[in-house]
Design a protein around this motif. Structure first.
Motif, short mmCIF file in Angstrom:
data_model
loop_
_atom_site.label_atom_id
_atom_site.label_comp_id
_atom_site.label_asym_id
_atom_site.label_seq_id
_atom_site.Cartn_x
_atom_site.Cartn_y
_atom_site.Cartn_z
N ALA A 14 0.84 -1.18 0.00
CA ALA A 14 0.00 0.00 0.00
C ALA A 14 0.88 1.24 0.00
O ALA A 14 1.76 1.38 0.83
CB ALA A 14 -0.88 -0.02 1.25
N GLN A 15 0.66 2.10 -0.96
CA GLN A 15 1.49 3.28 -1.05
C GLN A 15 0.64 4.50 -1.27
O GLN A 15 -0.44 4.41 -1.82
CB GLN A 15 2.51 3.12 -2.18
CG GLN A 15 1.82 2.76 -3.49
CD GLN A 15 2.78 2.17 -4.49
OE1 GLN A 15 3.87 1.77 -4.15
NE2 GLN A 15 2.36 2.15 -5.74
N HIS A 176 -2.64 7.51 7.53
CA HIS A 176 -3.11 6.65 6.42
C HIS A 176 -2.28 5.36 6.38
O HIS A 176 -2.84 4.26 6.36
CB HIS A 176 -2.99 7.42 5.10
CG HIS A 176 -3.28 6.62 3.86
ND1 HIS A 176 -4.42 6.80 3.11
CD2 HIS A 176 -2.59 5.62 3.25
CE1 HIS A 176 -4.42 5.95 2.09
NE2 HIS A 176 -3.30 5.22 2.14
N HIS A 180 -3.30 1.26 7.22
CA HIS A 180 -3.19 0.04 6.41
C HIS A 180 -2.78 -1.14 7.30
O HIS A 180 -3.22 -2.27 7.09
CB HIS A 180 -2.16 0.21 5.29
CG HIS A 180 -2.72 0.89 4.07
ND1 HIS A 180 -3.88 0.47 3.44
CD2 HIS A 180 -2.27 1.96 3.35
CE1 HIS A 180 -4.12 1.27 2.40
NE2 HIS A 180 -3.17 2.17 2.33
N TYR A 191 -6.65 -6.14 -1.45
CA TYR A 191 -6.20 -4.89 -2.06
C TYR A 191 -6.38 -4.89 -3.57
O TYR A 191 -5.43 -4.74 -4.33
CB TYR A 191 -4.74 -4.64 -1.67
CG TYR A 191 -4.32 -3.19 -1.78
CD1 TYR A 191 -4.81 -2.22 -0.90
CD2 TYR A 191 -3.44 -2.78 -2.76
CE1 TYR A 191 -4.43 -0.90 -1.01
CE2 TYR A 191 -3.04 -1.46 -2.87
CZ TYR A 191 -3.54 -0.52 -1.99
OH TYR A 191 -3.17 0.79 -2.10
N GLU A 200 -8.20 1.46 0.80
CA GLU A 200 -7.62 2.80 0.61
C GLU A 200 -8.46 3.87 1.33
O GLU A 200 -7.92 4.76 1.98
CB GLU A 200 -7.56 3.14 -0.88
CG GLU A 200 -6.25 2.78 -1.54
CD GLU A 200 -5.08 3.41 -0.82
OE1 GLU A 200 -5.10 4.63 -0.55
OE2 GLU A 200 -4.12 2.69 -0.49
N HIS A 278 -6.91 3.55 -5.95
CA HIS A 278 -6.72 4.96 -5.59
C HIS A 278 -7.68 5.89 -6.32
O HIS A 278 -7.75 7.07 -6.01
CB HIS A 278 -5.29 5.42 -5.85
CG HIS A 278 -4.27 4.83 -4.94
ND1 HIS A 278 -3.57 3.69 -5.25
CD2 HIS A 278 -3.84 5.21 -3.71
CE1 HIS A 278 -2.74 3.40 -4.26
NE2 HIS A 278 -2.88 4.30 -3.31
ZN ZN Z 1 -2.89 3.63 0.89
#
Ligand code: ZN
Length: 465
Positions: A14-15, A176, A180, A191, A200, A278
């Motif tokens: 997760a970014q 955030h 996660h 995801y 997200e 996203h």
């Molecule tokens: Zn994220």
């Protein structure tokens, strides 16, 4: 194309900056483009390494995950010194004084603020509920335009210095990423697709609540922006995402335009970005922000409490879609505040405003037209203990009206490819292969991974009923 039911997809990291944005930057001017390309390459390599480590059970981080007894945060910040090795050198442990390095101290304070929201408001002791040590690495890579949670620690880049500043600068980004971790330890939402967009969105919801709680800010006073402090002066935009007004966060020649839809009518069907996680997170984000501002007061007390109840209540399935999640929030609001309460009404209205029908069993309106009735469908059932295949080939027009319409929608939707990507072969179970040349669909899903309504549809279709 064969969406392959045989391999499990790699678990994505997760970014905070979506890959589509980095890809856009990679086509702009140097040196920004070079940093973006390098970040993309490193992200990819990192995900690959992580998948390998997970598969072999190799962990190098486990000793650092010791659980402290006391209910206080336990933080450790490390410095990668612009290299890409994790964890880097330890530079600030719990209780140690500020170092004077802004990234180190922002990460330390941000972890503390996140821990405090979860503990004070929801009674949760850290990410896992049992005091897990909060680990962070700053100064990761050179010009690294991202922050991510790798399942063990939060990793922050310094940004490229022209578009993105250091990623510790936004408290909501820290909240955030740690959220996660909370999601991974609770509902473990898959995801990809809608469950990924919920993953997200929940990270944005509690990320923004960390900021609002820390500032003592009511829902009405909050800006509902994510990553507002990351963008450097000169960028045409206010943040990476706007929860209240998705799609309006930026419009910049180098970044492109914020692509988030603000309701189901703009739902983005894509295989990019793990199925648009996203992009489409904008829809549940706005439902939350509308509910919280309608209810009024501090958002963490009412709407936030309901979202937390759903996340930790045990009924939220890993593959949940928006409609299922919406229904759970309405049920949870009724349980906590009463079915006729302003809280339950505010949450119901929030979902209605973004076009999500709570609890509906239908899949997403894909935005694509239904498949033509002249299209040829090949449905095959293979496997099973006896190993005797059955199949039926038919034009959709030859099917009974009710099933024909269901097939027309199903073949236009991305549900089957998503189920196939998450499906794995089971001993002796049937496997269904669905092929439709007209829409370039060719997927295989193990029967246990199919929702009941699809199993029934497939059985009726095979038997010619
Ligand atoms: Zn994220």
């Amino acid at each position: 194309m064969h969406a392959g039911g045989m391999t499990r997809p790699r678990r994505p990291v997760a970014q905070i900056v979506p890959p589509y944005l980095l890809r856009h930057l990679a086509t702009t001017t140097e040196p920004i483009a070079e940093f973006a390309r390098a970040t993309l390459t490193r992200d990819h390599r990192y995900r690959h390494n992580r998948a390998t480590a997970t598969a072999t059970g190799a962990g190098g981080h486990r000793s650092a995950m010791a659980t402290p007894a006391a209910e206080a945060p336990s933080r450790r910040i490390s410095d990668a010194a612009n290299a890409q090795h994790l964890p880097g050198r330890t530079v600030r442990d719990e209780g140690a004084p500020a170092t004077g390095d802004a990234a180190v101290d922002e990460a330390y304070d941000g972890f503390g603020a996140t821990w405090k929201l979860y503990k004070d408001v929801y009674g949760r002791n850290s990410i896992d509920g049992s005091g897990l040590r909060l680990l962070g690495t700053v100064h990761y890579g050179e010009g690294y335009q991202n922050a991510f949670w790798n399942g063990t620690r939060m990793v922050f880049g310094d940004g490229d210095g022209e578009i993105f500043g250091r990623f510790t600068a936004s408290l909501d980004v820290i909240g955030h990423e740690l959220t996660h971790g909370v999601v991974e330890h609770t509902a473990a939402l898959t995801y990809s697709g809608q469950s990924g967009a919920l993953n997200e969105s929940i990270a944005d919801v509690f990320g923004v609540l960390v900021k609002q709680y820390s500032l003592g800010q009511d829902a009405a006073a909050a800006d509902w922006l994510i990553g507002g402090d990351l963008l450097l002066p000169g960028v045409k935009g206010v943040a990476l995402r706007s929860m209240l007004h998705p799609g309006t966060a930026y419009d910049d020649p180098r970044l492109g335009k914020d692509p988030q839809p603000d309701s189901m009518s703009g739902y983005v069907e894509t295989t990019d970005d793990n199925g648009g996680v996203h992009y489409n997170s904008g829809i549940p984000n706005r439902a939350f922000a509308l509910a919280a501002t309608t209810i009024g007061g501090p958002a963490w007390e009412k709407a936030g409490r309901v979202w937390y109840d759903v996340l930790t209540g045990g009924k939220l399935k890993a593959g949940a879609d928006f409609a299922a999640f919406a229904q759970l929030t309405i049920t949870a609001a009724a349980a906590r505040f009463g079915a006729d309460s302003p809280e339950a009404a505010g949450i119901r209205d929030g979902w209605t405003a973004v076009g999500v029908s709570a609890g509906s069993t239908t899949t997403v309106p894909s935005g694509k037209p239904p498949v033509d009735t002249e299209a040829e469908l090949l449905l095959r059932r293979t496997g099973g203990f006896a190993g005797i295949p059955r199949q039926r080939q038919a034009k959709l027009a030859e099917l009974p009206a009710r099933d024909r319409r269901t097939w027309q929608g199903l073949l236009a939707d991305d549900l089957l490819p998503r189920l196939a990507a998450e499906s794995s072969p089971r001993p002796d179970a049937f496997a269904y292969c669905v092929t439709c040349i007209a829409v370039e669909l060719d997927v295989e899903v193990a029967e246990p991974d199919l929702p009941l309504r699809l199993r029934r549809l497939f059985e009726r279709t095979l038997s010619g009923q």
